[in-house]
Scaffold this motif. Structure first.
Motif, mmCIF file in Angstrom:
data_model
loop_
_atom_site.group_PDB
_atom_site.id
_atom_site.type_symbol
_atom_site.label_atom_id
_atom_site.label_comp_id
_atom_site.label_asym_id
_atom_site.label_seq_id
_atom_site.Cartn_x
_atom_site.Cartn_y
_atom_site.Cartn_z
ATOM 1 N N LEU A 43 0.828 -1.199 0.000
ATOM 2 C CA LEU A 43 0.000 0.000 0.000
ATOM 3 C C LEU A 43 0.868 1.256 0.000
ATOM 4 C CD1 LEU A 43 -2.684 -1.012 2.669
ATOM 5 C CD2 LEU A 43 -3.031 -0.845 0.191
ATOM 6 N N ALA A 44 0.445 2.249 -0.746
ATOM 7 C CA ALA A 44 1.147 3.534 -0.728
ATOM 8 C C ALA A 44 0.988 4.168 0.645
ATOM 9 C CB ALA A 44 0.572 4.454 -1.799
ATOM 10 N N VAL A 45 1.897 5.103 0.961
ATOM 11 C CA VAL A 45 1.853 5.760 2.267
ATOM 12 C C VAL A 45 0.512 6.454 2.472
ATOM 13 C CG1 VAL A 45 2.864 7.601 3.672
ATOM 14 C CG2 VAL A 45 4.350 6.031 2.431
ATOM 15 N N GLU A 46 -0.042 7.030 1.404
ATOM 16 C CA GLU A 46 -1.350 7.696 1.510
ATOM 17 C C GLU A 46 -2.441 6.697 1.892
ATOM 18 O OE1 GLU A 46 0.781 8.009 -0.917
ATOM 19 O OE2 GLU A 46 1.362 10.130 -0.843
ATOM 20 N N GLN A 47 -2.370 5.485 1.324
ATOM 21 C CA GLN A 47 -3.359 4.461 1.655
ATOM 22 C C GLN A 47 -3.187 3.959 3.085
ATOM 23 O OE1 GLN A 47 -2.149 2.160 -1.907
ATOM 24 N NE2 GLN A 47 -4.352 1.941 -2.310
ATOM 25 N N VAL A 48 -1.948 3.822 3.515
ATOM 26 C CA VAL A 48 -1.688 3.414 4.897
ATOM 27 C C VAL A 48 -2.246 4.464 5.854
ATOM 28 C CG1 VAL A 48 0.107 2.985 6.616
ATOM 29 C CG2 VAL A 48 0.334 2.046 4.312
ATOM 30 N N ALA A 49 -2.059 5.739 5.510
ATOM 31 C CA ALA A 49 -2.580 6.817 6.354
ATOM 32 C C ALA A 49 -4.091 6.738 6.477
ATOM 33 C CB ALA A 49 -2.159 8.167 5.780
ATOM 34 N N ALA A 50 -4.760 6.436 5.357
ATOM 35 C CA ALA A 50 -6.217 6.336 5.380
ATOM 36 C C ALA A 50 -6.687 5.145 6.210
ATOM 37 C CB ALA A 50 -6.753 6.236 3.953
ATOM 38 N N ARG A 51 -6.008 4.028 6.077
ATOM 39 C CA ARG A 51 -6.425 2.815 6.782
ATOM 40 C C ARG A 51 -6.151 2.862 8.281
ATOM 41 N NH1 ARG A 51 -5.885 -2.746 3.379
ATOM 42 N NH2 ARG A 51 -6.652 -1.987 1.362
ATOM 43 N N THR A 52 -5.256 3.739 8.689
ATOM 44 C CA THR A 52 -4.904 3.802 10.112
ATOM 45 C C THR A 52 -5.509 5.013 10.822
ATOM 46 O OG1 THR A 52 -2.824 4.910 9.518
ATOM 47 C CG2 THR A 52 -2.759 2.509 9.858
ATOM 48 N N GLY A 53 -6.311 5.793 10.095
ATOM 49 C CA GLY A 53 -7.014 6.893 10.743
ATOM 50 C C GLY A 53 -6.240 8.192 10.818
ATOM 51 N N PHE A 54 -5.042 8.254 10.226
ATOM 52 C CA PHE A 54 -4.287 9.507 10.236
ATOM 53 C C PHE A 54 -4.800 10.482 9.178
ATOM 54 C CE2 PHE A 54 -0.917 6.914 12.344
ATOM 55 C CZ PHE A 54 -0.832 7.670 13.500
ATOM 56 N N GLY A 55 -5.517 9.946 8.195
ATOM 57 C CA GLY A 55 -6.151 10.807 7.204
ATOM 58 C C GLY A 55 -5.250 11.190 6.063
ATOM 59 N N THR A 56 -4.124 11.812 6.343
ATOM 60 C CA THR A 56 -3.215 12.257 5.299
ATOM 61 C C THR A 56 -1.820 11.667 5.526
ATOM 62 O OG1 THR A 56 -2.457 14.232 6.485
ATOM 63 C CG2 THR A 56 -4.475 14.435 5.163
ATOM 64 N N ALA A 57 -1.068 11.602 4.430
ATOM 65 C CA ALA A 57 0.305 11.103 4.532
ATOM 66 C C ALA A 57 1.152 12.014 5.418
ATOM 67 C CB ALA A 57 0.914 11.000 3.138
ATOM 68 N N THR A 58 0.867 13.313 5.395
ATOM 69 C CA THR A 58 1.619 14.257 6.233
ATOM 70 C C THR A 58 1.447 13.945 7.713
ATOM 71 O OG1 THR A 58 1.415 16.004 4.568
ATOM 72 C CG2 THR A 58 1.914 16.684 6.833
ATOM 73 N N MET A 59 0.189 13.683 8.122
ATOM 74 C CA MET A 59 -0.066 13.367 9.528
ATOM 75 C C MET A 59 0.574 12.036 9.915
ATOM 76 S SD MET A 59 -1.579 15.817 11.028
ATOM 77 C CE MET A 59 -2.202 15.021 12.509
#
Length: 313
Positions: free
Chosen positions: A274-290
């Motif tokens: 998964l791309a970092v953006e997708q990982v961010a979405a799946r873990t509740g951080f919302g954005t790759a920056t967060m």
């Protein structure tokens, strides 16, 4: 971290030695192959009539990737000069050194705690600070590190530290595999309180509601959870929920959520493409920056660096 040396000396606690052996001395499918060296001057007597014989001398500690010092039944008992010299030599050779529970007193006797943060079992904190005043003793954490020297609080905190060291060196997947086989929590944060005063204990029903909510939250990390959401799920007011949560876990709901999300991000980075953006979405951080911000603060490296190190480990 492949070769781990455990210091075998008089009076070490069988429990601590057993923890070290379970983490690094047992071959398990899906785990890195560790080699556990038992280093000492000769056979030693443990509690309950147990005799333990080392398989290497103390000089071998300088050849290890990690040295671990078990706690001793009598924390204040004298330590062999040969053991202290060997620990100093390992430190000079830049080998990381960790102690479990009262093992901090052995490191203190070797002068390795001078000017450093250190922790031990909460009941021994005052004694450690009194005997080694140059150490910066912390009474309120499970484990801590300072300058390549790791110390941990009592009993279960020793397991936490051992698994943390495996996670740092080999990734979350390996640490989680070992934790599952040991039937223990895969991750407790080192800064979590080791002893939580409960002058007015939370009712059993409240503790059960918090525990049920934690289990539910672990399966819903992708959702934008807040303390109010968790409180609503447990059927309590936010302030009441937060108080019961801290009594039960020793940390705050917000801090716990971040750590759970980072742990899940570690798992996804290791086991998926998964791309970092997708990982961010799946873990509740919302954005790759967060994700990057919290991940780097907790783990110490950015998500992409972590993936390069541990993907497929």
């Amino acid at each position: 971290m492949r070769t781990v040396g455990v210091v075998v000396c008089d009076g070490i606690r069988p429990f601590d030695y057993g923890v070290i052996t379970e983490v690094w001395g047992v071959s398990r499918p899906g785990c890195s192959d560790f080699e556990l060296w038992r280093c000492g001057e000769g056979p030693v007597q443990l509690e309950h009539g147990v005799t333990l014989a080392p398989d290497r001398g103390l000089a071998a500690l300088t050849e290890c990737d990690l040295v671990v010092v078990p706690g001793r039944v009598d924390a204040l008992a004298p330590v062999s000069a040969a053991v202290l010299d060997a620990l100093r030599a390992a430190y000079e050779a830049k080998v990381p050194i960790a102690s479990l529970c009262a093992g901090a007193f052995v490191l203190g006797a070797a002068g390795l705690l001078d000017g450093r943060r250190a922790v031990t079992h909460w009941a021994l904190t005052d004694a450690l600070a009194e005997r080694y005043p140059a150490a910066r003793v912390r009474p309120d954490v499970l484990f801590t590190e300072d300058g390549g020297i790791w110390t941990s609080a009592g009993t279960a905190a020793g397991i936490d530290l051992c698994l943390h060291l495996v996670r740092r060196a080999c990734g979350a997947a390996v640490a989680n595999t070992i934790a599952r086989r040991m039937v223990t929590a895969a991750h407790r944060e080192g800064g979590q309180a080791q002893f939580v005063e409960r002058p007015v204990p939370a009712p059993a029903t409240a503790q059960s509601a918090v525990a049920d909510t934690l289990e539910w939250a672990r399966h819903h990390l992708a959702e934008p959870l807040s303390v109010a959401d968790l409180a609503r799920r447990s059927g309590t007011a936010p302030r009441t929920f937060a108080r019961h949560f801290t009594q039960l876990t020793g940390t705050t709901p917000a801090h716990w959520l971040i750590r759970q999300r980072v742990a899940e991000a570690q798992r996804l980075l290791e086991t998926t493409d998964l791309a970092v953006e997708q990982v961010a979405a799946r873990t509740g951080f919302g954005t790759a920056t967060m994700l990057r911000r919290h991940f780097a603060r907790v783990v110490g490296v950015p998500p992409t660096s972590y993936r390069r190190t541990f993907a497929g480990a």
